[in-house]
Motif scaffolding. Sequence first.
Motif, PDB file in Angstrom:
ATOM      1  N   SER A  31       0.828  -1.207   0.000  1.00 20.56           N
ATOM      2  CA  SER A  31       0.000   0.000   0.000  1.00 20.56           C
ATOM      3  C   SER A  31       0.862   1.257   0.000  1.00 20.56           C
ATOM      4  CB  SER A  31      -0.925  -0.007   1.219  1.00 20.56           C
ATOM      5  OG  SER A  31      -1.688   1.177   1.281  1.00 20.56           O
ATOM      6  N   VAL A  32       1.952   1.231   0.783  1.00 21.64           N
ATOM      7  CA  VAL A  32       2.877   2.366   0.814  1.00 21.64           C
ATOM      8  C   VAL A  32       3.506   2.563  -0.565  1.00 21.64           C
ATOM      9  CG1 VAL A  32       5.020   3.259   1.805  1.00 21.64           C
ATOM     10  CG2 VAL A  32       3.351   2.115   3.277  1.00 21.64           C
ATOM     11  N   PHE A  33       4.002   1.473  -1.158  1.00 15.66           N
ATOM     12  CA  PHE A  33       4.600   1.548  -2.490  1.00 15.66           C
ATOM     13  C   PHE A  33       3.601   2.092  -3.518  1.00 15.66           C
ATOM     14  CE2 PHE A  33       8.383  -1.665  -2.419  1.00 15.66           C
ATOM     15  CZ  PHE A  33       8.993  -0.891  -1.454  1.00 15.66           C
ATOM     16  N   LYS A  34       2.384   1.612  -3.440  1.00 17.10           N
ATOM     17  CA  LYS A  34       1.349   2.039  -4.383  1.00 17.10           C
ATOM     18  C   LYS A  34       1.102   3.537  -4.280  1.00 17.10           C
ATOM     19  CE  LYS A  34      -3.471   1.144  -5.704  1.00 17.10           C
ATOM     20  NZ  LYS A  34      -4.690   0.347  -5.382  1.00 17.10           N
ATOM     21  N   THR A  35       1.101   4.055  -3.049  1.00 16.17           N
ATOM     22  CA  THR A  35       0.860   5.485  -2.835  1.00 16.17           C
ATOM     23  C   THR A  35       1.998   6.316  -3.416  1.00 16.17           C
ATOM     24  OG1 THR A  35      -0.342   4.941  -0.806  1.00 16.17           O
ATOM     25  CG2 THR A  35       0.317   7.231  -1.098  1.00 16.17           C
ATOM     26  N   TYR A  36       3.243   5.882  -3.202  1.00 18.14           N
ATOM     27  CA  TYR A  36       4.392   6.582  -3.792  1.00 18.14           C
ATOM     28  C   TYR A  36       4.298   6.563  -5.322  1.00 18.14           C
ATOM     29  CZ  TYR A  36       7.353   7.237   0.379  1.00 18.14           C
ATOM     30  OH  TYR A  36       7.880   7.659   1.572  1.00 18.14           O
ATOM     31  N   LYS A  37       4.037   5.382  -5.884  1.00 16.90           N
ATOM     32  CA  LYS A  37       4.016   5.239  -7.344  1.00 16.90           C
ATOM     33  C   LYS A  37       2.915   6.075  -7.979  1.00 16.90           C
ATOM     34  CE  LYS A  37       6.069   0.613  -7.803  1.00 16.90           C
ATOM     35  NZ  LYS A  37       5.884  -0.745  -8.352  1.00 16.90           N
ATOM     36  N   ARG A  38       1.790   6.196  -7.277  1.00 16.29           N
ATOM     37  CA  ARG A  38       0.677   6.997  -7.800  1.00 16.29           C
ATOM     38  C   ARG A  38       1.087   8.453  -7.997  1.00 16.29           C
ATOM     39  NH1 ARG A  38      -3.535   7.611  -3.485  1.00 16.29           N
ATOM     40  NH2 ARG A  38      -2.217   9.411  -3.009  1.00 16.29           N
ATOM     41  N   GLU A  39       2.035   8.922  -7.184  1.00 19.10           N
ATOM     42  CA  GLU A  39       2.529  10.299  -7.294  1.00 19.10           C
ATOM     43  C   GLU A  39       3.676  10.430  -8.287  1.00 19.10           C
ATOM     44  OE1 GLU A  39       1.183  12.973  -5.692  1.00 19.10           O
ATOM     45  OE2 GLU A  39      -0.380  11.602  -4.971  1.00 19.10           O
TER      46      GLU A  39
ATOM     47  N   GLU B 279       7.053  -5.945  -6.178  1.00 10.99           N
ATOM     48  CA  GLU B 279       7.340  -5.341  -7.482  1.00 10.99           C
ATOM     49  C   GLU B 279       7.901  -3.924  -7.368  1.00 10.99           C
ATOM     50  OE1 GLU B 279       3.578  -5.678  -9.522  1.00 10.99           O
ATOM     51  OE2 GLU B 279       4.135  -7.631 -10.321  1.00 10.99           O
ATOM     52  N   PRO B 280       9.037  -3.759  -6.674  1.00 13.73           N
ATOM     53  CA  PRO B 280       9.660  -2.431  -6.599  1.00 13.73           C
ATOM     54  C   PRO B 280      10.285  -2.055  -7.935  1.00 13.73           C
ATOM     55  CG  PRO B 280      11.105  -4.074  -5.667  1.00 13.73           C
ATOM     56  CD  PRO B 280       9.819  -4.792  -5.994  1.00 13.73           C
ATOM     57  N   ASP B 281      10.631  -0.790  -8.081  1.00 19.94           N
ATOM     58  CA  ASP B 281      11.317  -0.343  -9.301  1.00 19.94           C
ATOM     59  C   ASP B 281      12.801  -0.692  -9.238  1.00 19.94           C
ATOM     60  OD1 ASP B 281       9.071   1.233 -10.588  1.00 19.94           O
ATOM     61  OD2 ASP B 281       9.185   2.242  -8.646  1.00 19.94           O
TER      62      ASP B 281
END
Length: 343
Positions: free
Chosen positions: A230-238, A261-263
């Motif tokens: 969820s944290v990763f998803k929030t960062y990626k959304r931005e 699935e990190p970058d």
Amino acid sequence: MNELCEYCGISIQIPESGTIKVENMLHKDIHQFNNKLDVTNGVINYTYETLAEVEKLSEWLLSLSTSFSTAKTIISSGNQTISSVSLDKFTEQIRNKEIIDFIQKGELVSYLQPIVGTKTGEVYAYESLLRAKDPAMQISPYELFETARKTGLHSLLDKRAREEAIKAKKRKIKPGTKCFINFLPSTIYNPEFCLKHTFNTVKKYEVAPEDLVFEVVETEKILDVDHLKSVFKTYKREGIKVALDDVGAGFSTIEMLKLLEPDYVKIDRSFVTFCDQDEEKSSFLSEVSHISQNLGIKVLAEGIERKEELEVCSQVGIDLCQGYLFGKPAEKAVEPDCKTIVG
């Protein structure tokens, strides 16, 4: 909002004199601390005149029993409540008053360490590393974060560190060059709420989100994978990239790459050091590189200090490298001439 969350931006200021109340005392043999101690129905009320008195009282209470995890300490001055925390956390706050003051008000700065392309030797990014601005301050980043964790200020310190890193990116690193910024997932209770300050800081300093990579720094403690997703998803959304640190150590296994699935993934230095002399290490590096390439993830090997280690990383297809071979952390974004090293 839970107890820890209240420290995300709220300072701890314990007055030099006031009243301390300790609730939920379970010990049956609480004796008189001195003639100012009032004990009624398991609640202690104590008027103090110096912080030394408070430290003495808290240490004494903790020494009575190990069952005071439920005890709550409330500090007040006049009719105003200043602090309300667990007894053990409060004791740590008193013990580490100077470091607590520095965490809240001390001047911080980001040092920058280059991250280079394994094949090209060109600077691809810098990792931002927290330091005290005054070199005379003998406080290590580990000591700062460990004290912050014990006293309930790790959210505040983590937030301050992220802000300093974003400022460093704006002022010291040219556009198009990425900046890796550490963050503690345990300080982000609700990504939508807790990361607002970070996203607002990115906008305030007009930093391109795609130039930022937020890197988990306590992956050995990942117990709630769904929360981190969820944290990763929030960062990626931005539009911000994310990285998983210390792959190969603790809970941060190759399986985590598929789940999160990190970058980027950073391989723990224990698998890099003398990898040219250890077949198991080189095989692990090759496996991570192969799986990551299939998932579209860039791999970064950290802790490289020898050219032989770099050669192994290059042979197995690792994208990026970081370590003293290319440069130590510095106040400025130093651009080392790494082409001769890589070549």
